[in-house]
Design a protein around this motif. Structure first.
Motif, PDB file in Angstrom:
ATOM      1  N   ASN A 122      -8.965  12.554  35.765  1.00 16.81           N
ATOM      2  CA  ASN A 122     -10.122  13.130  35.087  1.00 16.81           C
ATOM      3  C   ASN A 122     -10.253  14.590  35.472  1.00 16.81           C
ATOM      4  OD1 ASN A 122     -10.776  10.658  33.953  1.00 16.81           O
ATOM      5  ND2 ASN A 122     -12.155  10.102  35.639  1.00 16.81           N
ATOM      6  N   GLU A 123     -10.593  15.418  34.523  1.00 12.21           N
ATOM      7  CA  GLU A 123     -10.812  16.821  34.805  1.00 12.21           C
ATOM      8  C   GLU A 123     -12.309  17.098  34.768  1.00 12.21           C
ATOM      9  OE1 GLU A 123      -9.000  21.182  33.635  1.00 12.21           O
ATOM     10  OE2 GLU A 123      -8.578  19.440  32.394  1.00 12.21           O
ATOM     11  N   THR A 124     -12.802  17.769  35.801  1.00 13.36           N
ATOM     12  CA  THR A 124     -14.230  18.020  35.938  1.00 13.36           C
ATOM     13  C   THR A 124     -14.506  19.516  35.831  1.00 13.36           C
ATOM     14  OG1 THR A 124     -14.475  16.107  37.396  1.00 13.36           O
ATOM     15  CG2 THR A 124     -16.251  17.730  37.410  1.00 13.36           C
ATOM     16  N   PHE A 125     -15.538  19.859  35.018  1.00  5.31           N
ATOM     17  CA  PHE A 125     -15.958  21.235  34.861  1.00  5.31           C
ATOM     18  C   PHE A 125     -17.438  21.329  35.233  1.00  5.31           C
ATOM     19  CE2 PHE A 125     -12.121  21.434  32.431  1.00  5.31           C
ATOM     20  CZ  PHE A 125     -11.708  22.749  32.505  1.00  5.31           C
ATOM     21  N   SER A 173      -3.158  10.721  29.991  1.00  7.15           N
ATOM     22  CA  SER A 173      -3.480  11.434  31.222  1.00  7.15           C
ATOM     23  C   SER A 173      -3.985  10.453  32.265  1.00  7.15           C
ATOM     24  CB  SER A 173      -4.540  12.502  30.939  1.00  7.15           C
ATOM     25  OG  SER A 173      -4.898  13.157  32.133  1.00  7.15           O
ATOM     26  N   SER A 201      -8.989  23.725  28.755  1.00  3.47           N
ATOM     27  CA  SER A 201      -8.620  22.782  29.803  1.00  3.47           C
ATOM     28  C   SER A 201      -7.103  22.769  29.996  1.00  3.47           C
ATOM     29  CB  SER A 201      -9.127  21.384  29.445  1.00  3.47           C
ATOM     30  OG  SER A 201      -8.613  20.428  30.341  1.00  3.47           O
ATOM     31  N   GLN A 202      -6.689  22.617  31.274  1.00  5.64           N
ATOM     32  CA  GLN A 202      -5.271  22.528  31.579  1.00  5.64           C
ATOM     33  C   GLN A 202      -4.728  21.120  31.367  1.00  5.64           C
ATOM     34  OE1 GLN A 202      -3.483  25.233  32.289  1.00  5.64           O
ATOM     35  NE2 GLN A 202      -5.346  26.501  32.180  1.00  5.64           N
ATOM     36  N   GLU A 203      -5.581  20.121  31.611  1.00  5.82           N
ATOM     37  CA  GLU A 203      -5.145  18.739  31.484  1.00  5.82           C
ATOM     38  C   GLU A 203      -5.375  18.181  30.094  1.00  5.82           C
ATOM     39  OE1 GLU A 203      -3.552  16.934  33.688  1.00  5.82           O
ATOM     40  OE2 GLU A 203      -3.538  18.537  35.191  1.00  5.82           O
ATOM     41  N   ARG A 229     -17.064  15.612  32.814  1.00  9.87           N
ATOM     42  CA  ARG A 229     -15.829  14.939  33.228  1.00  9.87           C
ATOM     43  C   ARG A 229     -15.114  14.486  31.967  1.00  9.87           C
ATOM     44  NH1 ARG A 229     -19.496  13.460  37.131  1.00  9.87           N
ATOM     45  NH2 ARG A 229     -20.225  11.740  35.834  1.00  9.87           N
ATOM     46  N   SER A 230     -13.863  14.906  31.828  1.00  9.75           N
ATOM     47  CA  SER A 230     -13.111  14.650  30.606  1.00  9.75           C
ATOM     48  C   SER A 230     -11.793  13.965  30.936  1.00  9.75           C
ATOM     49  CB  SER A 230     -12.834  15.976  29.877  1.00  9.75           C
ATOM     50  OG  SER A 230     -12.023  15.764  28.749  1.00  9.75           O
ATOM     51  N   ARG A 231     -11.422  13.047  30.017  1.00 10.43           N
ATOM     52  CA  ARG A 231     -10.133  12.368  30.172  1.00 10.43           C
ATOM     53  C   ARG A 231      -9.606  11.981  28.797  1.00 10.43           C
ATOM     54  NH1 ARG A 231      -8.684   7.176  34.065  1.00 10.43           N
ATOM     55  NH2 ARG A 231      -6.452   7.098  33.563  1.00 10.43           N
ATOM     56  N   ARG A 270     -15.671  12.139  27.144  1.00  8.81           N
ATOM     57  CA  ARG A 270     -16.333  13.001  28.112  1.00  8.81           C
ATOM     58  C   ARG A 270     -17.635  12.377  28.588  1.00  8.81           C
ATOM     59  NH1 ARG A 270     -15.802  19.070  25.385  1.00  8.81           N
ATOM     60  NH2 ARG A 270     -13.551  18.943  24.915  1.00  8.81           N
TER      61      ARG A 270
END
Length: 412
Positions: free
Chosen positions: A214-217, A211, A267-269, A203-205, A166
Motif C-alpha cells: 500500500n502506498e500512503t500519502f 501491487s 504515485s510511484q507504485e 492509502r492506495s493500492r 483508496r
C-alpha cells in the motif's frame, strides 16, 4: 361591757353597708358603658346598611355607551357621587375595574433560546444595539473507502485498465471568531473568520496490476478559511398560533486555499494516480445560501425546521470552468428546556448536491447526499456568557463521520 359590744356591732354594720354601695356604683357604671357600646354597634350597623344601599345604587348607575356621549352630565353625576360617598372601609370591594392595563409592547416576540446547531438553526437574535463576540472551536473526522476506475469495459464483467482502491482519512480543526450585531429589534448581522487545519491521509493500492504494498500519502494544510457573512431577519412574531419565521442569508467568500491551487504528485507504485501534496482550507467558490427557519414554542419544548437552497458560482479550475452544483437541504427537530440555565435539542439535517459540471458538461455520478443526526447542548454560565456544544453524526456515506463544535458567545 354591753355598750362596747353594741358599739362593735354598729361599726361592723357600717362597713358592710359602704361595700354594698360601692359595688352598686360599679355595676351602674358598667351598665352605662354597655349601653354606649350597644348604641355604637347600632350606629355602625346603620352605616353598613347605608353603604350597601349606596353601593347598589352605584352599580345600577354604571355608564352605558349612550351616556358616554354626554360628558357634561356624566361629569356632574360623578362629582355629586364623590360628595355623597363616605370614606370606604379598608376591606371594601370595588364594584368596577381598578387601575389601567399595562401598555402593550411594540417590540416583536423574540425567538426562543435554544442550542445552536448551524448558522441558520438555533440561538436567538441579538437585541438591538448589542454586540456578541463568539469564539468557536470545531473538529470533524471522516473515513471513506473509494474505488477509482481508469479503464474501459467490453463486457459488464471485464475491465481493462487501472482499478485503484483508496482509503481516505481526514481530520479537520476549525478555530473561528464571530461578531454579531443587533441592527434593529428584528435584524441581526454577523461576520465569521475561521482558521483551518486539515490533515488528509490516503492509502492506495491498485488491484489490477498486482501491487503487493500500500502506498500512503500525507497532506496537511493550515491557513485562513472561507469568510462567512450572515444576515438574519425575523419575519413574524408568532401571534395567532403561527410559528416564528426567521429569514437567513449566508454568503461564503473563498478566502481560504482553493483545491485548484494545490499541487499534485504522481504515485510511484500506482501508475497514473495523482495525490495532493497539501490540503486545501477553503472551497474555492462563492456561494449564497438563502433559507427560512420556523420556530414553534410549546413550553417546555420548541419545534424547529429550516429549508435552504445553496447557489454556488462556477470558477476557473485547472481543468476548465467548474460548477460544483447547487444544493437543497432541510433541517428539523425539537429543543427542550431542562431548567432556566440549560437546554438540549435533537434534530436531523439532509442536503442534496446536484451533479458537478466541467466546461458545461455534467459529470454523471457526482451528486452527493449528506445527512447528519444533530445533538445540541446549551448552558447559561452567566447573564452575558453561554456555552454551546453541538454534535453531528454522519447518516450517509458522503457525510462526515463525526463533527464536534463548541461555541462560547459573550454579550456586550
Amino acid at each position: 361591757m354591753c355598750l362596747f359590744f353594741i358599739n362593735g356591732s354598729y361599726a361592723e354594720t357600717s362597713k358592710s353597708e359602704d361595700s354594698l354601695a360601692h359595688y352598686r356604683q360599679l355595676l351602674a357604671e358598667q351598665e352605662k358603658k354597655f349601653e354606649r357600646q350597644r348604641q355604637l354597634l347600632e350606629e355602625q350597623g346603620k352605616e353598613l346598611e347605608r353603604l350597601k344601599k349606596h353601593l347598589d345604587a352605584l352599580s345600577r348607575q354604571s355608564p352605558t355607551p349612550s351616556d358616554q356621549s354626554k360628558p357634561s352630565a356624566q361629569t356632574s353625576t360623578v362629582a355629586k357621587q364623590k360628595e355623597d360617598t363616605p370614606k370606604a372601609l379598608p376591606n371594601q370591594i370595588p364594584s368596577g375595574p381598578v387601575g389601567q392595563a399595562p401598555p402593550v409592547s411594540k417590540e416583536p416576540a423574540r425567538p426562543p433560546e435554544m442550542p445552536r446547531l448551524s448558522e441558520t438553526v438555533g440561538g436567538v437574535l441579538t437585541k438591538k444595539g448589542n454586540i456578541i463576540i463568539e469564539p468557536a472551536l470545531a473538529y470533524s473526522y471522516s473515513d471513506n473507502s473509494r474505488v477509482f476506475l481508469d479503464a474501459f469495459t467490453f463486457i459488464p464483467a471485464i475491465a481493462v485498465g487501472l482499478i485503484d482502491i483508496r482509503d481516505i482519512t481526514r481530520h479537520s480543526l476549525f478555530a473561528s471568531l464571530g461578531l454579531r450585531y443587533g441592527a434593529t429589534s428584528r435584524l441581526e448581522l454577523e461576520a465569521r473568520v475561521p482558521y483551518v487545519y486539515r490533515a488528509d491521509i490516503q492509502r492506495s493500492r491498485p488491484v489490477s496490476i498486482g501491487s503487493s504494498i500500500n502506498e500512503t500519502f500525507n497532506a496537511t494544510g493550515n491557513n485562513i478559511g472561507d469568510v462567512e457573512l450572515t444576515a438574519r431577519y425575523q419575519l413574524t412574531d408568532g401571534s395567532g398560533g403561527w410559528p416564528i419565521l426567521v429569514g437567513n442569508m449566508v454568503t461564503t467568500i473563498p478566502t481560504g486555499t482553493s483545491p485548484f491551487d494545490i499541487k499534485f504528485v504522481e504515485s510511484q507504485e500506482v501508475p497514473g494516480a495523482m495525490f495532493p501534496t497539501e490540503a486545501p482550507t477553503g472551497s474555492g467558490f462563492f456561494s449564497f445560501q438563502p433559507s427560512v427557519t420556523a420556530l414553534y414554542p410549546t413550553d417546555p419544548a420548541v419545534f424547529f425546521s429550516n429549508l435552504q437552497y445553496t447557489y454556488t458560482l462556477e470558477t476557473d479550475g485547472n481543468v476548465g470552468k467548474v460548477d460544483p452544483g447547487d444544493a437543497v437541504g432541510m433541517t428539523f427537530g425539537m429543543g427542550f428546556n431542562i431548567n432556566e440555565r440549560s437546554s438540549f435539542n435533537l434534530g436531523y439535517s439532509h442536503r442534496h448536491f446536484f451533479n458537478t459540471r466541467v466546461n458545461g458538461d455534467k459529470i454523471s455520478g457526482s451528486a452527493l447526499d449528506i445527512g447528519q443526526v444533530l445533538l445540541g447542548y446549551a448552558f447559561r454560565y452567566s447573564q452575558r456568557t453561554n456555552f454551546n456544544l453541538s454534535i453531528g453524526i454522519g447518516a450517509t456515506d458522503n457525510a462526515q463521520d463525526a463533527t464536534l463544535t463548541f461555541r462560547a458567545p459573550i454579550t456586550f
